[in-house]
Design a protein around this motif. Structure first.
Motif, PDB file in Angstrom:
ATOM      1  N   GLU A 229       0.831  -1.203   0.000  1.00 34.61           N
ATOM      2  CA  GLU A 229       0.000   0.000   0.000  1.00 34.61           C
ATOM      3  C   GLU A 229       0.865   1.253   0.000  1.00 34.61           C
ATOM      4  OE1 GLU A 229      -3.962  -0.405   2.418  1.00 34.61           O
ATOM      5  OE2 GLU A 229      -2.405  -1.593   3.422  1.00 34.61           O
ATOM      6  N   MET A 230       1.906   1.263   0.827  1.00 32.79           N
ATOM      7  CA  MET A 230       2.766   2.441   0.885  1.00 32.79           C
ATOM      8  C   MET A 230       3.449   2.685  -0.453  1.00 32.79           C
ATOM      9  SD  MET A 230       4.233   1.938   4.761  1.00 32.79           S
ATOM     10  CE  MET A 230       5.073   3.500   4.833  1.00 32.79           C
ATOM     11  N   ARG A 231       3.887   1.614  -1.101  1.00 35.53           N
ATOM     12  CA  ARG A 231       4.490   1.763  -2.429  1.00 35.53           C
ATOM     13  C   ARG A 231       3.457   2.258  -3.446  1.00 35.53           C
ATOM     14  NH1 ARG A 231       7.818  -2.716  -0.479  1.00 35.53           N
ATOM     15  NH2 ARG A 231      10.033  -2.168  -0.853  1.00 35.53           N
ATOM     16  N   ASN A 232       2.254   1.735  -3.351  1.00 34.21           N
ATOM     17  CA  ASN A 232       1.212   2.164  -4.294  1.00 34.21           C
ATOM     18  C   ASN A 232       0.878   3.634  -4.117  1.00 34.21           C
ATOM     19  OD1 ASN A 232       1.066  -0.409  -5.349  1.00 34.21           O
ATOM     20  ND2 ASN A 232      -0.752  -0.998  -4.186  1.00 34.21           N
ATOM     21  N   TRP A 233       0.810   4.110  -2.865  1.00 34.91           N
ATOM     22  CA  TRP A 233       0.534   5.529  -2.633  1.00 34.91           C
ATOM     23  C   TRP A 233       1.641   6.394  -3.227  1.00 34.91           C
ATOM     24  CZ3 TRP A 233       0.015   4.542   3.330  1.00 34.91           C
ATOM     25  CH2 TRP A 233      -1.116   3.768   3.571  1.00 34.91           C
ATOM     26  N   ARG A 234       2.891   6.009  -2.920  1.00 34.54           N
ATOM     27  CA  ARG A 234       4.029   6.783  -3.433  1.00 34.54           C
ATOM     28  C   ARG A 234       4.027   6.807  -4.956  1.00 34.54           C
ATOM     29  NH1 ARG A 234       9.395   3.569  -3.234  1.00 34.54           N
ATOM     30  NH2 ARG A 234       8.150   2.556  -4.845  1.00 34.54           N
ATOM     31  N   ASP A 235       3.849   5.652  -5.574  1.00 33.94           N
ATOM     32  CA  ASP A 235       3.955   5.570  -7.031  1.00 33.94           C
ATOM     33  C   ASP A 235       2.781   6.237  -7.744  1.00 33.94           C
ATOM     34  OD1 ASP A 235       6.240   4.189  -6.499  1.00 33.94           O
ATOM     35  OD2 ASP A 235       5.457   2.208  -7.057  1.00 33.94           O
ATOM     36  N   ALA A 236       1.644   6.373  -7.061  1.00 33.05           N
ATOM     37  CA  ALA A 236       0.486   7.039  -7.676  1.00 33.05           C
ATOM     38  C   ALA A 236       0.805   8.480  -8.030  1.00 33.05           C
ATOM     39  CB  ALA A 236      -0.713   6.986  -6.732  1.00 33.05           C
ATOM     40  N   ALA A 237       1.578   9.169  -7.175  1.00 32.08           N
ATOM     41  CA  ALA A 237       1.955  10.566  -7.423  1.00 32.08           C
ATOM     42  C   ALA A 237       3.084  10.920  -6.457  1.00 32.08           C
ATOM     43  CB  ALA A 237       0.762  11.504  -7.233  1.00 32.08           C
ATOM     44  N   PRO A 238       4.328  10.566  -6.805  1.00 30.39           N
ATOM     45  CA  PRO A 238       5.430  10.810  -5.862  1.00 30.39           C
ATOM     46  C   PRO A 238       5.661  12.271  -5.544  1.00 30.39           C
ATOM     47  CG  PRO A 238       6.237   9.951  -7.972  1.00 30.39           C
ATOM     48  CD  PRO A 238       4.756   9.852  -8.006  1.00 30.39           C
ATOM     49  N   GLU A 239       5.157  13.177  -6.387  1.00 33.46           N
ATOM     50  CA  GLU A 239       5.288  14.602  -6.084  1.00 33.46           C
ATOM     51  C   GLU A 239       4.260  15.062  -5.053  1.00 33.46           C
ATOM     52  OE1 GLU A 239       2.146  14.522  -9.342  1.00 33.46           O
ATOM     53  OE2 GLU A 239       3.815  13.296  -8.624  1.00 33.46           O
ATOM     54  N   ILE A 240       3.273  14.207  -4.755  1.00 33.27           N
ATOM     55  CA  ILE A 240       2.230  14.522  -3.782  1.00 33.27           C
ATOM     56  C   ILE A 240       2.409  13.696  -2.512  1.00 33.27           C
ATOM     57  CG2 ILE A 240      -0.259  14.562  -3.352  1.00 33.27           C
ATOM     58  CD1 ILE A 240       0.670  16.554  -5.486  1.00 33.27           C
ATOM     59  N   MET A 241       2.502  12.382  -2.662  1.00 37.00           N
ATOM     60  CA  MET A 241       2.694  11.471  -1.526  1.00 37.00           C
ATOM     61  C   MET A 241       4.189  11.338  -1.285  1.00 37.00           C
ATOM     62  SD  MET A 241       1.347   9.633   0.757  1.00 37.00           S
ATOM     63  CE  MET A 241       1.839   8.407   1.941  1.00 37.00           C
ATOM     64  N   ILE A 242       4.727  12.201  -0.402  1.00 34.50           N
ATOM     65  CA  ILE A 242       6.177  12.359  -0.332  1.00 34.50           C
ATOM     66  C   ILE A 242       6.837  11.581   0.788  1.00 34.50           C
ATOM     67  CG2 ILE A 242       6.127  14.616  -1.441  1.00 34.50           C
ATOM     68  CD1 ILE A 242       6.521  15.823   1.413  1.00 34.50           C
ATOM     69  N   GLY A 243       6.066  10.984   1.725  1.00 40.13           N
ATOM     70  CA  GLY A 243       6.758  10.279   2.795  1.00 40.13           C
ATOM     71  C   GLY A 243       5.852   9.896   3.938  1.00 40.13           C
ATOM     72  N   MET A 244       6.464   9.757   5.116  1.00 38.05           N
ATOM     73  CA  MET A 244       5.759   9.250   6.292  1.00 38.05           C
ATOM     74  C   MET A 244       6.396   9.807   7.558  1.00 38.05           C
ATOM     75  SD  MET A 244       7.303   5.369   6.531  1.00 38.05           S
ATOM     76  CE  MET A 244       9.083   5.102   6.712  1.00 38.05           C
ATOM     77  N   GLU A 245       5.650   9.697   8.652  1.00 36.68           N
ATOM     78  CA  GLU A 245       6.225  10.001   9.959  1.00 36.68           C
ATOM     79  C   GLU A 245       7.296   8.971  10.295  1.00 36.68           C
ATOM     80  OE1 GLU A 245       2.301  11.889  12.249  1.00 36.68           O
ATOM     81  OE2 GLU A 245       3.186  10.003  12.936  1.00 36.68           O
ATOM     82  N   GLY A 246       8.542   9.429  10.414  1.00 33.90           N
ATOM     83  CA  GLY A 246       9.580   8.529  10.906  1.00 33.90           C
ATOM     84  C   GLY A 246       9.425   8.272  12.379  1.00 33.90           C
ATOM     85  N   ALA A 247       8.883   9.244  13.090  1.00 34.53           N
ATOM     86  CA  ALA A 247       8.579   9.112  14.514  1.00 34.53           C
ATOM     87  C   ALA A 247       7.207   9.705  14.768  1.00 34.53           C
ATOM     88  CB  ALA A 247       9.617   9.823  15.376  1.00 34.53           C
ATOM     89  N   PRO A 248       6.367   9.006  15.523  1.00 36.33           N
ATOM     90  CA  PRO A 248       5.020   9.513  15.778  1.00 36.33           C
ATOM     91  C   PRO A 248       5.024  10.597  16.840  1.00 36.33           C
ATOM     92  CG  PRO A 248       5.351   7.501  17.003  1.00 36.33           C
ATOM     93  CD  PRO A 248       6.603   7.711  16.183  1.00 36.33           C
ATOM     94  N   GLY A 249       3.844  11.187  17.060  1.00 38.67           N
ATOM     95  CA  GLY A 249       3.660  12.075  18.207  1.00 38.67           C
ATOM     96  C   GLY A 249       3.478  11.263  19.466  1.00 38.67           C
TER      97      GLY A 249
END
Length: 556
Positions: A229-249
């Motif tokens: 899923e994470m790969r699919n989100w990124r590949d759908a539009a890498p200029e929009i879906m740019i990453g993730m929280e490396g550390a949560p709140g």
């Protein structure tokens, strides 16, 4: 554990004007260093230079100033939060943030009423203080998965974009939340998430909004964000879906004696469920030094995505709902009202008694630093998209500048998120300029950096297995002991370009808690480790991480 006296620059009783007069504010310090004048004078002319740097061998990125921010803050416009918009904005200013995103939860009350009401507050705040960059965002319930931050550049359609998106694509509002292996609608729901990201990309391409970005929040908290899923989100539009929280709140969740004996930093206190992806080990549901397992594991999920040669950024943030040791509680509803009918909680009231909470104020503990060439909303978004990002906890560092260059080049080289083109066998050097903490953090501790780790991974192209979560050729290749060093200094790490392309990224800590990494000491000899349940003082275990720099080897 008790609250410590705040240093002057973080004390709410000291005005920003007084701090600037004393040269003690973040902006005052940056002005004294000349960074704003040098970097922001470049203006938009710096952007083409970034694009052009990849045409030949080597490269030279512009000088940068780093703006500190938080893309995950909640207010009374979220159904489960507590603070007013003004309380959060004041806290962000108090703790030195340059930018922040109000990232309210999706629901019908928010879509119908709350988003527009909050937008009016944001417009007033922007007009009153143009030096505080305040974005309006949405915490999207991803169909079949967890949450994302979605936020747009200011403009006439920013709130319309968010509400249209919320009503058309939110998994909770649509009932598209199921994503388990046994659920009949999983494929439909996962496809709807991809469609949503493509829709946002189209709004940007069409000019409906100037810019929009998406970041996955607390990806391994429930284990329901699968690698494919994470790969699919990124590949759908890498200029929009740019990453993730490396550390949560929720980094205050496991302060000893506060929430209970089973508490974990980040509120990562879950077990696998029928909705979780079955390929994650049980240890993936914990935080490591406060960081999500996907990021903290050298050779793990984040590295497996970077090994494809595509940028995927990490961030950190407060996810502030309820601050530790705070004495405010939610106000009472007037008769006949609720969130669905108003889109806004009643304003909180002070009780003078500590209330439950797991979070820190925006900027108090978690900070995302974004490299920019000018000051402004779009500049922050451009810096994030370019990957010019590093993050720290506990105010571990005052500054970090990373440059990678060929030994035969005289330019500045490329920086975080960038790409350096080299020939096979060429000698290159990684320059890491560290500025150590010069003042006590909000807990009254003067942080000390103990080590800097250089992590290197081979780039092998698109993963054949979309659910792969290991990068077997990624490991810590160099550790620099910097204990006792203060001020600003530069580490020089020689590297050689072999037969294949690769990336390097950085990590470091205060040295208080570490052990063999999740994939073994041969991969990561002294990485972050989980804390005992209920015994996770965040101020005593602080880390910094950087985004990667890619090295493209000609002919590889």
């Amino acid at each position: 554990m008790t609250q410590q006296q705040l240093p002057a620059w973080a004390d709410p009783s000291v005005s920003p004007a007084d701090l600037d007069a004393q040269g003690m504010s973040r902006r005052g310090l940056l002005r004294r260093a000349g960074l704003f004048g040098a970097a922001f004078a470049l203006g938009s002319a710096a952007t083409p230079a970034l694009a052009a740097s990849g045409r030949g061998f080597g490269g030279s990125d512009p000088r940068l100033a780093y703006l500190v921010g938080d893309h995950h803050v909640h207010s009374v416009y979220s159904h489960d939060a507590k603070y007013t918009f003004a309380q959060q904005a004041r806290a962000a200013a108090r703790y030195g943030l340059d930018w922040m995103v109000f990232n309210e939860h999706s629901n019908f009350g928010h879509a119908r009423y709350g988003a527009a009401l909050e937008h009016q507050e944001i417009l007033k705040a922007r007009a009153a203080n143009p030096r505080q960059l305040i974005f309006q965002g949405l915490e999207w319930y991803i169909p079949a998965a967890e949450h994302c931050t979605v936020f747009a550049a200011p403009g006439p359609h920013e709130v319309d974009l968010l509400t249209r998106f919320e009503l058309a694509y939110d998994g909770k509002l649509l009932g598209y939340d199921k994503g388990g292996a046994a659920d009949a609608d999983t494929a439909r729901n996962e496809a709807h998430a991809v469609k949503a990201i493509k829709w946002l990309a189209e709004q940007r391409r069409s000019g409906y909004v100037d810019d929009v970005l998406v970041l996955a929040n607390h990806p391994l908290r429930l284990g329901i964000d699968s690698p494919h899923e994470m790969r699919n989100w990124r590949d759908a539009a890498p200029e929009i879906m740019i990453g993730m929280e490396g550390a949560p709140g929720a980094q205050g969740a496991a302060i000893p004696g506060w929430r209970g004996a089973t508490s974990i930093r980040g509120e990562y206190e879950n077990k696998p469920s029928a909705q979780s992806w079955a390929g994650y080990p049980a240890d993936a549901y914990l935080t490591y030094g406060g960081f999500d397992w996907a990021t903290a594991t050298v050779g793990g999920l984040w590295d497996s995505m970077l090994a494809e040669g595509s940028l995927f950024s990490i961030t950190t943030n407060s996810d502030n709902h309820r601050t530790v040791f705070d004495t405010w509680k939610n106000g009472d509803w007037p008769a006949g009202q609720n969130f669905d009918s108003t889109g806004k909680l009643p304003d909180p009231v002070n009780t003078d008694t500590a209330q439950p909470g797991s979070d820190f104020w925006p900027g108090e503990f978690s900070r995302t630093h974004v490299g920019v060439t000018r000051y402004g909303y779009r500049a922050v978004m451009q810096g994030m998209r370019a990957g010019r990002v590093w993050l720290d906890h506990g105010h571990l560092l005052d500054g970090l500048d990373v440059r990678l260059k060929r030994d035969c080049d005289a330019g500045r080289g490329v920086t975080l998120g960038g790409r350096l083109r080299v020939r096979k066998g060429e000698r290159i050097t990684l320059y890491v300029t560290v500025t150590t903490a010069s003042r006590a953090n909000p807990q009254g501790i003067l942080p000390e950096l103990a080590h800097v780790d250089v992590i290197r991974g081979a780039v092998r192209g698109r993963a054949a297995d979309r659910d792969a979560w290991k990068a077997p050729d990624t490991k810590v290749v160099r550790t620099k002991d910097v204990s006792g060093r203060t001020g600003t200094y530069t580490l020089r790490v020689p590297l050689t370009a072999g037969d294949e392309s690769f990336y390097v990224r950085l990590r470091g800590s205060d040295g208080n808690r570490h052990g063999a990494g999740y994939l073994g000491a041969s991969v990561d000899p002294h990485g972050p480790v989980p804390h005992e349940p209920g015994n996770g003082d965040p101020w005593a275990d602080t880390w910094f991480y950087s985004n990667p720099v890619f090295v493209d080897v000609a002919g590889a």
